[in-house]
Design a protein around this motif. Structure first.
Motif, PDB file in Angstrom:
ATOM      1  N   TYR A 107       0.876  -1.169   0.000  1.00 53.08           N
ATOM      2  CA  TYR A 107       0.000   0.000   0.000  1.00 53.08           C
ATOM      3  C   TYR A 107       0.915   1.220   0.000  1.00 53.08           C
ATOM      4  O   TYR A 107       1.547   1.536   1.016  1.00 53.08           O
ATOM      5  N   SER A 108       1.011   1.889  -1.119  1.00 52.25           N
ATOM      6  CA  SER A 108       2.040   2.905  -1.356  1.00 52.25           C
ATOM      7  C   SER A 108       2.109   3.937  -0.243  1.00 52.25           C
ATOM      8  O   SER A 108       1.084   4.492   0.174  1.00 52.25           O
ATOM      9  N   ASN A 109       3.351   4.177   0.219  1.00 55.37           N
ATOM     10  CA  ASN A 109       3.642   5.205   1.223  1.00 55.37           C
ATOM     11  C   ASN A 109       2.882   4.990   2.537  1.00 55.37           C
ATOM     12  O   ASN A 109       2.601   5.944   3.259  1.00 55.37           O
ATOM     13  N   ASP A 110       2.557   3.731   2.856  1.00 55.81           N
ATOM     14  CA  ASP A 110       1.757   3.490   4.053  1.00 55.81           C
ATOM     15  C   ASP A 110       2.190   2.226   4.807  1.00 55.81           C
ATOM     16  O   ASP A 110       2.692   2.291   5.914  1.00 55.81           O
ATOM     17  N   PHE A 111       2.019   1.057   4.188  1.00 52.59           N
ATOM     18  CA  PHE A 111       2.369  -0.203   4.850  1.00 52.59           C
ATOM     19  C   PHE A 111       2.330  -1.326   3.809  1.00 52.59           C
ATOM     20  O   PHE A 111       1.924  -1.124   2.664  1.00 52.59           O
ATOM     21  N   HIS A 112       2.762  -2.506   4.223  1.00 51.01           N
ATOM     22  CA  HIS A 112       2.543  -3.677   3.381  1.00 51.01           C
ATOM     23  C   HIS A 112       2.072  -4.839   4.245  1.00 51.01           C
ATOM     24  O   HIS A 112       2.301  -4.864   5.461  1.00 51.01           O
ATOM     25  N   ILE A 113       1.405  -5.781   3.617  1.00 50.61           N
ATOM     26  CA  ILE A 113       0.909  -6.973   4.301  1.00 50.61           C
ATOM     27  C   ILE A 113       1.565  -8.188   3.668  1.00 50.61           C
ATOM     28  O   ILE A 113       1.467  -8.401   2.454  1.00 50.61           O
ATOM     29  N   ASP A 114       2.265  -8.971   4.478  1.00 46.38           N
ATOM     30  CA  ASP A 114       2.900 -10.205   4.017  1.00 46.38           C
ATOM     31  C   ASP A 114       1.998 -11.385   4.348  1.00 46.38           C
ATOM     32  O   ASP A 114       1.515 -11.518   5.481  1.00 46.38           O
ATOM     33  N   MET A 115       1.804 -12.270   3.355  1.00 45.57           N
ATOM     34  CA  MET A 115       0.874 -13.380   3.531  1.00 45.57           C
ATOM     35  C   MET A 115       1.543 -14.712   3.204  1.00 45.57           C
ATOM     36  O   MET A 115       1.603 -15.131   2.044  1.00 45.57           O
ATOM     37  N   PRO A 116       2.076 -15.399   4.207  1.00 43.66           N
ATOM     38  CA  PRO A 116       2.571 -16.756   3.994  1.00 43.66           C
ATOM     39  C   PRO A 116       1.400 -17.714   3.768  1.00 43.66           C
ATOM     40  O   PRO A 116       0.278 -17.454   4.207  1.00 43.66           O
ATOM     41  N   ILE A 117       1.668 -18.811   3.078  1.00 42.06           N
ATOM     42  CA  ILE A 117       0.636 -19.783   2.732  1.00 42.06           C
ATOM     43  C   ILE A 117       0.887 -21.082   3.496  1.00 42.06           C
ATOM     44  O   ILE A 117       2.003 -21.612   3.499  1.00 42.06           O
ATOM     45  N   TYR A 118      -0.153 -21.602   4.118  1.00 41.75           N
ATOM     46  CA  TYR A 118      -0.050 -22.831   4.897  1.00 41.75           C
ATOM     47  C   TYR A 118      -1.046 -23.875   4.395  1.00 41.75           C
ATOM     48  O   TYR A 118      -2.188 -23.554   4.031  1.00 41.75           O
ATOM     49  N   LEU A 119      -0.603 -25.121   4.399  1.00 38.86           N
ATOM     50  CA  LEU A 119      -1.497 -26.261   4.260  1.00 38.86           C
ATOM     51  C   LEU A 119      -1.592 -26.928   5.617  1.00 38.86           C
ATOM     52  O   LEU A 119      -0.562 -27.165   6.267  1.00 38.86           O
ATOM     53  N   VAL A 120      -2.808 -27.214   6.055  1.00 41.68           N
ATOM     54  CA  VAL A 120      -3.004 -27.810   7.378  1.00 41.68           C
ATOM     55  C   VAL A 120      -3.410 -29.267   7.206  1.00 41.68           C
ATOM     56  O   VAL A 120      -4.437 -29.573   6.583  1.00 41.68           O
ATOM     57  N   LYS A 121      -2.581 -30.154   7.750  1.00 38.44           N
ATOM     58  CA  LYS A 121      -2.834 -31.587   7.662  1.00 38.44           C
ATOM     59  C   LYS A 121      -3.571 -32.066   8.913  1.00 38.44           C
ATOM     60  O   LYS A 121      -3.845 -31.294   9.838  1.00 38.44           O
ATOM     61  N   GLU A 122      -3.843 -33.349   8.945  1.00 39.64           N
ATOM     62  CA  GLU A 122      -4.469 -33.934  10.131  1.00 39.64           C
ATOM     63  C   GLU A 122      -3.525 -33.840  11.320  1.00 39.64           C
ATOM     64  O   GLU A 122      -2.322 -33.692  11.181  1.00 39.64           O
ATOM     65  N   GLN A 123      -4.096 -33.953  12.514  1.00 45.98           N
ATOM     66  CA  GLN A 123      -3.344 -33.838  13.766  1.00 45.98           C
ATOM     67  C   GLN A 123      -2.672 -32.471  13.919  1.00 45.98           C
ATOM     68  O   GLN A 123      -1.658 -32.329  14.609  1.00 45.98           O
ATOM     69  N   GLY A 124      -3.237 -31.457  13.274  1.00 43.37           N
ATOM     70  CA  GLY A 124      -2.741 -30.107  13.470  1.00 43.37           C
ATOM     71  C   GLY A 124      -1.349 -29.852  12.950  1.00 43.37           C
ATOM     72  O   GLY A 124      -0.600 -29.053  13.520  1.00 43.37           O
TER      73      GLY A 124
END
Length: 281
Positions: A107-124
């Motif tokens: 977001y120019s001259n303001d902030f940025h948002i970083d978004m990692p990607i997760y896959l969630v398996k069984e048993q957490g």
């Protein structure tokens, strides 16, 4: 107070929340409509959740927000990144970047948002995606819980982390030198923190302990899974530069602490911590 000056404004906080809501809404709708994705879930993580977020001297900050899929996707990490970028093509006046371990929405001259990607398996079991389609066990909540446990009923520890991040930002900007990440400073501060009735003394004592550790080992291991060395990105020259910077901080810090004239002491601190500095005693 310096600590208060490091906090993001209420207006910026509201813009962050609005941006986060917009991202969630578009991804839920467009990923399903365009690529038949299962509905993702989202979780804010990083410094926002531990109370160590700061705005830098340019009034910039960043937010980490994980994207979680609770069923297998027959897609590579690169394809998922690409689809998310496409879904956010009209979301901001800044750019959407595909980084090694996340998508960054600017977001120019303001902030940025970083978004990692997760896959969630069984048993957490949480798998964090990264380039080359690598999926590594990683649960960001464990790190947040670790920081909160270590800093329980200790507001000074949180302040000292923020001071290190502010100093690193100031030094990086003024000297054009790569510095360790905020994650690294958080781990180091928790592990080497020395309490004192005065924040300035605690800050310099903690810095002294960190430097002593670095003389024998250039490793900062994540205290929770995946236990990787989060200092690996700094090469030998950058490591040496940082050690010299830390030595300078400690030298000038002790010089400030031993001044009889408070105005001179504050001037020294301001030279190291930047224009937002007022007083941390």
């Amino acid at each position: 107070m310096f600590n208060e000056n490091l906090s993001i404004t209420k207006t910026k906080s509201n813009r962050l929340k609005q941006a986060r809501r917009g991202i969630k809404r578009k991804l839920k709708i467009r990923l399903k409509k365009w690529h038949n994705y299962p509905e993702p879930r989202f979780a804010t993580q990083g410094s926002f959740t531990t109370g160590t977020m700061i705005r830098n001297e340019r009034d910039w900050c960043d937010l980490d927000m994980g994207i979680y899929f609770f069923q297998d996707l027959d897609l590579t990490y690169g394809s998922i990144q690409k689809h998310i970028k496409e879904a956010l093509f009209d979301h901001t006046n800044g750019e959407v970047k595909l980084l090694s371990k996340c998508i960054r929405v600017v977001y120019s001259n303001d902030f940025h948002i970083d978004m990692p990607i997760y896959l969630v398996k069984e048993q957490g079991v949480f798998l964090l995606g990264s380039k080359s389609n690598n999926w590594t066990r990683c649960d960001s909540k464990k790190f947040k819980d670790w920081v909160k446990k270590e800093a329980a009923d200790n507001d000074q520890l949180i302040r000292i982390i923020r001071y290190f991040k502010a100093w690193a930002d100031r030094y990086r900007t003024s000297k054009s030198i790569k510095m360790p990440s905020g994650l690294v400073f958080t781990i180091w501060t928790v592990q080497h923190y020395e309490s004192n009735i005065r924040d300035d003394i605690s800050f310099i004592k903690t810095a002294t302990h960190i430097l002593k550790e670095l003389k024998s080992s250039w490793i900062c291991e994540m205290p929770v899974e995946t236990k990787d060395n989060v200092l690996e990105k700094l090469n030998d020259d950058q490591q040496d530069n940082f050690k010299e910077a830390l030595k300078e901080l400690i030298k000038k810090g002790y010089e400030a602490l031993t001044q009889d004239d408070k105005a001179k002491s504050l001037k020294i601190w301001k030279s190291m911590l930047g224009r937002r500095f007022t007083d941390i005693i």
